[in-house]
Every structure is written in C-alpha cells, then in structure tokens.
Design a protein around this motif. Structure first.
Motif, mmCIF file in Angstrom:
data_model
loop_
_atom_site.group_PDB
_atom_site.id
_atom_site.type_symbol
_atom_site.label_atom_id
_atom_site.label_comp_id
_atom_site.label_asym_id
_atom_site.label_seq_id
_atom_site.Cartn_x
_atom_site.Cartn_y
_atom_site.Cartn_z
ATOM 1 N N GLU A 135 7.828 8.226 -5.736
ATOM 2 C CA GLU A 135 7.922 8.965 -7.000
ATOM 3 C C GLU A 135 6.568 9.061 -7.762
ATOM 4 O O GLU A 135 6.240 10.139 -8.337
ATOM 5 N N LYS A 136 5.627 7.964 -8.000
ATOM 6 C CA LYS A 136 4.145 7.856 -8.425
ATOM 7 C C LYS A 136 3.403 7.229 -7.379
ATOM 8 O O LYS A 136 3.903 6.284 -6.774
ATOM 9 N N THR A 137 2.349 7.601 -7.249
ATOM 10 C CA THR A 137 1.286 7.102 -6.526
ATOM 11 C C THR A 137 0.097 6.681 -7.211
ATOM 12 O O THR A 137 -0.320 7.500 -7.938
ATOM 13 N N LEU A 164 6.228 -1.458 -6.983
ATOM 14 C CA LEU A 164 5.362 -1.463 -8.326
ATOM 15 C C LEU A 164 4.188 -0.759 -8.225
ATOM 16 O O LEU A 164 3.345 -1.066 -7.206
ATOM 17 N N VAL A 165 4.110 -0.015 -9.077
ATOM 18 C CA VAL A 165 2.634 0.709 -9.149
ATOM 19 C C VAL A 165 1.936 0.687 -10.445
ATOM 20 O O VAL A 165 2.429 0.933 -11.541
ATOM 21 N N GLY A 182 5.762 -9.038 -4.619
ATOM 22 C CA GLY A 182 4.543 -8.978 -4.730
ATOM 23 C C GLY A 182 3.644 -8.546 -3.229
ATOM 24 O O GLY A 182 2.346 -8.689 -3.297
ATOM 25 N N THR A 183 4.539 -8.482 -2.385
ATOM 26 C CA THR A 183 3.740 -8.035 -0.980
ATOM 27 C C THR A 183 3.087 -6.743 -1.149
ATOM 28 O O THR A 183 3.418 -5.734 -1.704
ATOM 29 N N GLU A 184 1.637 -6.800 -0.893
ATOM 30 C CA GLU A 184 0.848 -5.524 -1.109
ATOM 31 C C GLU A 184 1.175 -4.782 0.140
ATOM 32 O O GLU A 184 1.382 -5.021 1.236
ATOM 33 N N LEU A 185 1.069 -3.413 -0.340
ATOM 34 C CA LEU A 185 1.473 -2.127 0.678
ATOM 35 C C LEU A 185 0.166 -1.576 1.004
ATOM 36 O O LEU A 185 -0.790 -1.469 0.366
ATOM 37 N N SER A 186 0.035 -1.165 2.308
ATOM 38 C CA SER A 186 -1.048 -0.221 2.873
ATOM 39 C C SER A 186 -0.724 1.032 2.872
ATOM 40 O O SER A 186 0.192 1.570 3.535
ATOM 41 N N GLN A 229 -6.841 -0.879 -6.991
ATOM 42 C CA GLN A 229 -5.828 -1.598 -7.275
ATOM 43 C C GLN A 229 -4.623 -1.497 -6.096
ATOM 44 O O GLN A 229 -4.614 -0.491 -5.458
ATOM 45 N N LYS A 230 -3.654 -2.591 -5.863
ATOM 46 C CA LYS A 230 -2.811 -2.292 -4.871
ATOM 47 C C LYS A 230 -1.330 -2.166 -5.325
ATOM 48 O O LYS A 230 -1.038 -2.559 -6.458
ATOM 49 N N MET A 231 -0.684 -1.212 -4.681
ATOM 50 C CA MET A 231 0.930 -1.051 -4.975
ATOM 51 C C MET A 231 1.385 -2.081 -4.233
ATOM 52 O O MET A 231 1.118 -2.435 -3.194
ATOM 53 N N THR A 232 2.581 -2.632 -4.731
ATOM 54 C CA THR A 232 3.328 -3.819 -4.061
ATOM 55 C C THR A 232 4.848 -3.554 -3.979
ATOM 56 O O THR A 232 5.550 -2.794 -4.717
#
Length: 361
Positions: A136-138, A23-24, A122-126, A115-118
């Motif tokens: 596909e999108k960042t 999720l972005v 809901g787990t936040e990604l590094s 903001q965080k992508m997850t």
C-alpha cells in the motif's frame, strides 16, 4: 511515525507469495514515501521468488509501479507530496564516472532508500529492485520517482517502470533503430512486444517477430510487427534473411536471454548490423561463437541495461507518445488484479496467457 500496511512477500526460495503486515518508516534524507496505485507483475518478480536474483530473503515483491507521493524527507527537491510518479530502479548519483561523462543512463552508483521496511517482528525486507511495490505504501529514494501527469491510465503507464521500458529502450536507445531500417525481434513476450512497438515508434519499416508460440506471433502482428516467423517450424535465420532481401536485419533484438537464440540473432543480422541482448540470461549460461565470425561480420554486439533509459528523460516522453496514440500501452494490461492474486498471476505468466497482470490498490 511508522506506517503499518499490507504487502506481498516471499519468505524463502519457491515459497508462495503471501500478504503480510509490513512496517514502513517515515522518509529520511533523500527519501520519499509513495502511496502505490498500480504495480505490474513482471518476470523479475518471479525470478525473485525462485531465488534467481539473490538469496537475500524475505523479498518484498513488485517494482513496475505508479503512485502518489505521500511525503518526502529533508532536502528532497525532485518531487513533492501529491505528485503522481512512475517508480524506477535506477536513481542516478550524478557523481560517478558515467554521470561525469554525461551518460547518467549508465550510472554505476544508482541507489535506493537507506532505511529498511520490516515485518512486525523486525525482520528486514529486501525490496524487489529497490522498490517493493506490491504494497500500500513503499519507501524509495526520491530519485526513483519520475513525475508524470495525472490524466493517463496508471496501470498502463506504470509498466514503463521496467519491462516495457526495457523493450522500447532496447530498440530506440541501445539499438538506435532509424527510419526505414529493418528489425527482427526474437522472443515476443512483454519485452519483445515492447521492442516491436519501440521499433515502430522509431520508424522501422520491416519489423519481424520471431517466436515458437503462434498466439504470441499473432499478438505481435496486431501490435506493430510486419512479419511473423514461427521458429518451431522454420529456420529463423533463413526466414529473416529472406524477408530482408537476403541480407539480414539491420538490428536484431534478442528478448529471450538464451545462447541458442543469441546465436540466431548474431547470424540473422546484416553485415555491420547491430545485435541487442535485452533478454536476461541465467548465471550458468555460456555462449560460444567463432571469433573470426565476430570479426568478419562487423557491426556491434550490445547489451541493453533497462533499455539504457534515463527515466527523467524517457518516461515523460513515452507517456506523451501514449497520449498521442503512437504507443499502445493499454494492450499490455491483460488483467487488473488485487494484492491477493499475485501467485495466480505468476501461474498465468508461466502459461504465457498474459502480457501483464497489474495489481491495483
């Protein structure tokens, strides 16, 4: 609005790279949402998988990337939707003591998206190097986007985003290679080959490639080296001296990141010569050198951070050199792959059979 896209993550140390739904968020102040076109598979991504960077799992891998700006947050003026960009991992702040001294390439307060992508739970990604481009999108800080033209091969110019820039910059920016100088490059992987191309671009007339792999040396000769030394078979320090009138090279670039090869670089340079460390060591490595030798040989010992580059200055200039035929970025693109091929690309990297695998979306 939240964008639901596919990306490549690694959940824990040495776990396989897998494709997951990510999720972005829409970009906030100072941020940009970028549709990824290409992303090179870099050794740094492998280091993330192996836990060699940090233990802040799960990681969203990928960082050597080109893309198209999809949308931007409030107050963003650097780029606009539709711009083609190369992503970088050092958005300068413009306010720290390095920036205040007019040296933004050393910015001590670089930043990424807030903001965080997850994952869907809901787990936040590094994101790798604050980018995360096997997706596909960042979401990145707008300052991580450097606008470039739409004509050049995205897979080739995207490699300027990390390793290739590190090598070229080690020669041009950090080593300050001058016309007519001699350069030795120890380690002829992607960064080392880029340092050879950077030395050629700067006008070096003697460029000595050093490695233990003959195939890499043959490739180095094809891409700008004038001499090759197989250090498995001969003493590289003596060989470099022999090829430089008995003196040693003006600049020696260490692109391995090991104490043994750094000592070779130190003793293979001429008096008052420059040593540039661009290979990345691991935390446990230690170096021991006689202090009298450091004093007595003069010159300088430098470390090269990201090729000491300023993306807004260096990326467009190097793209132009590529378009003029003076910089062979195409040679670094060994294969073009999909998101599902990243794990296999790591294996090829281990085997030394590729300069870069490039993910195309």
């Amino acid at each position: 609005m939240v964008h639901k896209v596919q990306g490549v993550i690694v959940r824990e140390k040495n776990a396989p790279a897998t494709i997951e739904t990510i999720l972005v968020p829409e970009p906030g102040p100072g941020e940009a949402l970028v549709d990824i076109l290409t992303s090179g598979v870099c050794h740094t991504d492998l280091h993330y998988q192996q836990g060699g960077i940090s233990d802040d799992f799960p990681f969203l891998l990928g960082h050597e990337a080109t893309g198209i700006v999809n949308s931007v947050g409030p107050d963003v003026t650097e780029v606009k939707p539709g711009d083609r960009v190369i992503l970088n991992w050092r958005a300068v702040c413009g306010e720290c003591r390095a920036c205040a001294k007019g040296q933004p390439q050393y910015c001590f307060n670089t930043h990424n998206a807030t903001q965080k992508m997850t994952l869907e739970d809901g787990t936040e990604l590094s994101p790798a190097l604050g980018i995360g481009a096997f997706i596909e999108k960042t979401l990145v800080a707008a300052g991580q986007c450097t606008k470039v033209d739409d004509e050049s091969d995205a897979a080739a110019i995207g490699l300027l985003g990390c390793g290739i820039m590190a090598g070229i910059g080690a020669a041009i920016n950090t080593g300050e290679v001058k016309r007519g100088e001699s350069v030795a490059v120890i380690g002829c992987g992607g960064v080392g080959i880029a340092a050879i191309q950077g030395s050629q671009l700067a006008g070096a007339t003697t460029i000595i490639a050093v490695d233990i792999d003959q195939a890499k040396l043959d490739r180095a000769l094809e891409l700008g080296a004038t001499h090759a030394v197989n250090s498995r078979n001969e003493d590289p320090v003596e060989a470099i001296r022999a090829l430089t009138g008995g003196h040693g090279a003006d600049v020696v670039i260490e692109a391995v990141g090991r104490p043994e090869t750094y000592k070779q670089a130190f003793y293979a340079r001429d008096l008052a010569g420059r040593v540039v460390l661009v290979g990345v060591p691991t935390p446990e490595m230690m170096l021991e050198l006689p202090l009298l030798d450091i004093f007595g040989r003069g010159g300088s010992l430098k470390s090269s951070w990201y090729g000491d580059c300023l993306p807004s200055r260096d990326f467009p200039m190097l793209v132009e050199q590529y378009k003029l035929g003076r910089l062979n970025l195409d040679a670094f693109v060994s294969e073009r792959i999909g998101l599902g091929d990243v794990e296999a690309a790591f294996a090829k990297m281990h085997a030394g059979t590729v300069l870069r695998s490039v993910v195309e979306l």
